[in-house]
Design a protein around this motif. Sequence first.
Motif, PDB file in Angstrom:
ATOM      1  N   ILE A  86      39.675  36.691  29.930  1.00 10.36           N
ATOM      2  CA  ILE A  86      40.715  37.679  30.240  1.00 10.36           C
ATOM      3  C   ILE A  86      42.053  37.237  29.652  1.00 10.36           C
ATOM      4  CG2 ILE A  86      42.064  38.721  32.102  1.00 10.36           C
ATOM      5  CD1 ILE A  86      39.442  38.726  33.750  1.00 10.36           C
ATOM      6  N   LYS A  87      42.325  35.935  29.713  1.00 13.20           N
ATOM      7  CA  LYS A  87      43.530  35.341  29.139  1.00 13.20           C
ATOM      8  C   LYS A  87      44.813  35.776  29.851  1.00 13.20           C
ATOM      9  CE  LYS A  87      41.397  34.822  24.605  1.00 13.20           C
ATOM     10  NZ  LYS A  87      40.754  33.607  24.817  1.00 13.20           N
ATOM     11  N   TRP A  88      44.816  35.599  31.200  1.00 14.25           N
ATOM     12  CA  TRP A  88      46.028  35.855  31.969  1.00 14.25           C
ATOM     13  C   TRP A  88      47.168  34.991  31.431  1.00 14.25           C
ATOM     14  CZ3 TRP A  88      46.337  39.778  35.234  1.00 14.25           C
ATOM     15  CH2 TRP A  88      45.214  40.203  35.942  1.00 14.25           C
ATOM     16  N   HIS A  89      48.362  35.517  31.461  1.00 12.22           N
ATOM     17  CA  HIS A  89      49.549  34.742  31.101  1.00 12.22           C
ATOM     18  C   HIS A  89      49.941  33.894  32.313  1.00 12.22           C
ATOM     19  CE1 HIS A  89      50.061  37.093  27.454  1.00 12.22           C
ATOM     20  NE2 HIS A  89      49.831  38.171  28.189  1.00 12.22           N
ATOM     21  N   ASN A  90      50.290  32.655  32.089  1.00 11.57           N
ATOM     22  CA  ASN A  90      50.622  31.751  33.198  1.00 11.57           C
ATOM     23  C   ASN A  90      51.876  32.158  33.939  1.00 11.57           C
ATOM     24  OD1 ASN A  90      48.387  30.112  32.794  1.00 11.57           O
ATOM     25  ND2 ASN A  90      49.461  28.832  31.315  1.00 11.57           N
ATOM     26  N   ASP A  91      52.841  32.749  33.252  1.00 16.43           N
ATOM     27  CA  ASP A  91      54.134  33.007  33.869  1.00 16.43           C
ATOM     28  C   ASP A  91      54.352  34.464  34.262  1.00 16.43           C
ATOM     29  OD1 ASP A  91      54.156  33.902  31.270  1.00 16.43           O
ATOM     30  OD2 ASP A  91      56.158  33.172  30.812  1.00 16.43           O
ATOM     31  N   GLY A  92      53.358  35.306  34.167  1.00 16.75           N
ATOM     32  CA  GLY A  92      53.545  36.722  34.453  1.00 16.75           C
ATOM     33  C   GLY A  92      52.945  37.149  35.776  1.00 16.75           C
ATOM     34  N   TYR A  93      53.299  38.363  36.185  1.00 18.62           N
ATOM     35  CA  TYR A  93      52.660  38.974  37.344  1.00 18.62           C
ATOM     36  C   TYR A  93      51.250  39.375  36.936  1.00 18.62           C
ATOM     37  CZ  TYR A  93      57.267  39.288  39.443  1.00 18.62           C
ATOM     38  OH  TYR A  93      58.491  38.988  39.964  1.00 18.62           O
ATOM     39  N   ARG A  94      50.351  39.329  37.884  1.00 16.20           N
ATOM     40  CA  ARG A  94      48.957  39.679  37.618  1.00 16.20           C
ATOM     41  C   ARG A  94      48.554  40.841  38.528  1.00 16.20           C
ATOM     42  NH1 ARG A  94      46.023  33.765  37.236  1.00 16.20           N
ATOM     43  NH2 ARG A  94      47.341  32.986  35.545  1.00 16.20           N
ATOM     44  N   TYR A  95      48.260  41.962  37.891  1.00 16.22           N
ATOM     45  CA  TYR A  95      47.817  43.137  38.629  1.00 16.22           C
ATOM     46  C   TYR A  95      46.423  43.513  38.170  1.00 16.22           C
ATOM     47  CZ  TYR A  95      52.592  43.724  40.191  1.00 16.22           C
ATOM     48  OH  TYR A  95      53.809  43.523  40.768  1.00 16.22           O
ATOM     49  N   LEU A  96      45.546  43.699  39.117  1.00 14.39           N
ATOM     50  CA  LEU A  96      44.204  44.202  38.859  1.00 14.39           C
ATOM     51  C   LEU A  96      44.179  45.634  39.383  1.00 14.39           C
ATOM     52  CD1 LEU A  96      41.240  43.865  38.037  1.00 14.39           C
ATOM     53  CD2 LEU A  96      40.816  42.935  40.327  1.00 14.39           C
ATOM     54  N   ILE A  97      44.102  46.586  38.478  1.00 12.13           N
ATOM     55  CA  ILE A  97      44.086  47.993  38.862  1.00 12.13           C
ATOM     56  C   ILE A  97      42.643  48.465  38.789  1.00 12.13           C
ATOM     57  CG2 ILE A  97      44.944  50.305  38.360  1.00 12.13           C
ATOM     58  CD1 ILE A  97      47.382  48.895  37.032  1.00 12.13           C
ATOM     59  N   ILE A  98      42.140  48.886  39.939  1.00 14.80           N
ATOM     60  CA  ILE A  98      40.749  49.315  40.059  1.00 14.80           C
ATOM     61  C   ILE A  98      40.725  50.821  40.286  1.00 14.80           C
ATOM     62  CG2 ILE A  98      38.631  49.155  41.423  1.00 14.80           C
ATOM     63  CD1 ILE A  98      39.643  46.373  42.327  1.00 14.80           C
ATOM     64  N   PHE A  99      40.005  51.523  39.433  1.00 16.19           N
ATOM     65  CA  PHE A  99      39.765  52.942  39.633  1.00 16.19           C
ATOM     66  C   PHE A  99      38.402  53.044  40.289  1.00 16.19           C
ATOM     67  CE2 PHE A  99      42.744  52.583  36.209  1.00 16.19           C
ATOM     68  CZ  PHE A  99      43.637  53.630  36.421  1.00 16.19           C
ATOM     69  N   GLY A 100      38.356  53.601  41.503  1.00 13.52           N
ATOM     70  CA  GLY A 100      37.092  53.573  42.215  1.00 13.52           C
ATOM     71  C   GLY A 100      36.865  54.762  43.125  1.00 13.52           C
ATOM     72  N   ASP A 101      35.643  54.803  43.651  1.00 12.13           N
ATOM     73  CA  ASP A 101      35.256  55.912  44.526  1.00 12.13           C
ATOM     74  C   ASP A 101      34.233  55.503  45.579  1.00 12.13           C
ATOM     75  OD1 ASP A 101      32.966  55.542  43.024  1.00 12.13           O
ATOM     76  OD2 ASP A 101      32.750  57.643  42.463  1.00 12.13           O
ATOM     77  N   SER A 102      34.138  54.200  45.878  1.00 15.38           N
ATOM     78  CA  SER A 102      33.067  53.780  46.760  1.00 15.38           C
ATOM     79  C   SER A 102      33.419  52.483  47.484  1.00 15.38           C
ATOM     80  CB  SER A 102      31.784  53.599  45.935  1.00 15.38           C
ATOM     81  OG  SER A 102      30.687  53.397  46.792  1.00 15.38           O
ATOM     82  N   TYR A 103      32.428  51.963  48.189  1.00 14.95           N
ATOM     83  CA  TYR A 103      32.517  50.709  48.916  1.00 14.95           C
ATOM     84  C   TYR A 103      31.963  49.563  48.068  1.00 14.95           C
ATOM     85  CZ  TYR A 103      33.010  53.538  53.173  1.00 14.95           C
ATOM     86  OH  TYR A 103      33.443  54.415  54.119  1.00 14.95           O
ATOM     87  N   PRO A 104      32.366  48.331  48.362  1.00 12.98           N
ATOM     88  CA  PRO A 104      31.760  47.182  47.687  1.00 12.98           C
ATOM     89  C   PRO A 104      30.450  46.776  48.361  1.00 12.98           C
ATOM     90  CG  PRO A 104      33.471  46.435  49.166  1.00 12.98           C
ATOM     91  CD  PRO A 104      33.487  47.944  49.222  1.00 12.98           C
ATOM     92  N   HIS A 105      29.587  46.140  47.590  1.00  7.35           N
ATOM     93  CA  HIS A 105      28.461  45.434  48.199  1.00  7.35           C
ATOM     94  C   HIS A 105      29.048  44.231  48.938  1.00  7.35           C
ATOM     95  CE1 HIS A 105      25.021  47.405  46.354  1.00  7.35           C
ATOM     96  NE2 HIS A 105      25.679  47.429  45.211  1.00  7.35           N
TER      97      HIS A 105
END
Length: 172
Positions: A86-105
């Motif tokens: 993924i190569k996250w930047h060490n000094d930045g904010y990290r946002y995971l945006i999930i588009f979804g319609d259900s429950y997790p296992h």
Amino acid sequence: MRSTINGAKLDSKKMMQTIRARFGSESFGVAGFSDYGDIPYQLYQPLTDNFDSIQTVIDSLTLVDGGDIPEAYGRMMYESYSDPNIKWHNDGYRYLIIFGDSYPHDPDAGRDGILGTSDDLTFADVLTKLKANNITVIYVSDPGIANEASLLNKWQDWVKETGGRVIRCINP
């Protein structure tokens, strides 16, 4: 999810430009997920500042059916802090945006795809590790579940653990 994917195809470049104009030098990536037997996790594009690359990937996305209602959210969220590609930047904010319609296992079968083995994931543990890795989850609900209060309430509780929030997608 079809309307959400189609909306992303239409609006993603504009969204990235708006975010960059407001905040500065953001990078974006694309990962997808469905369920075991289909695509529990796939990194399509590591973080980049090339909007055209992101748009090309989003334009190629198609809907797959996991075969049951729960999906591999835990696996995809786990990979957000475990996949070095993924190569996250060490000094930045990290946002995971999930588009979804259900429950997790819960539990989730993990990387080996087999429940009852040592790599199984619990959703609570994944949320704890997201927070420990400074990843904030934004859950964008598909319009098809916009009125399903129990599911939205659960997602609000879950993403709150990471400092995140739920947004209701308005694409028709």
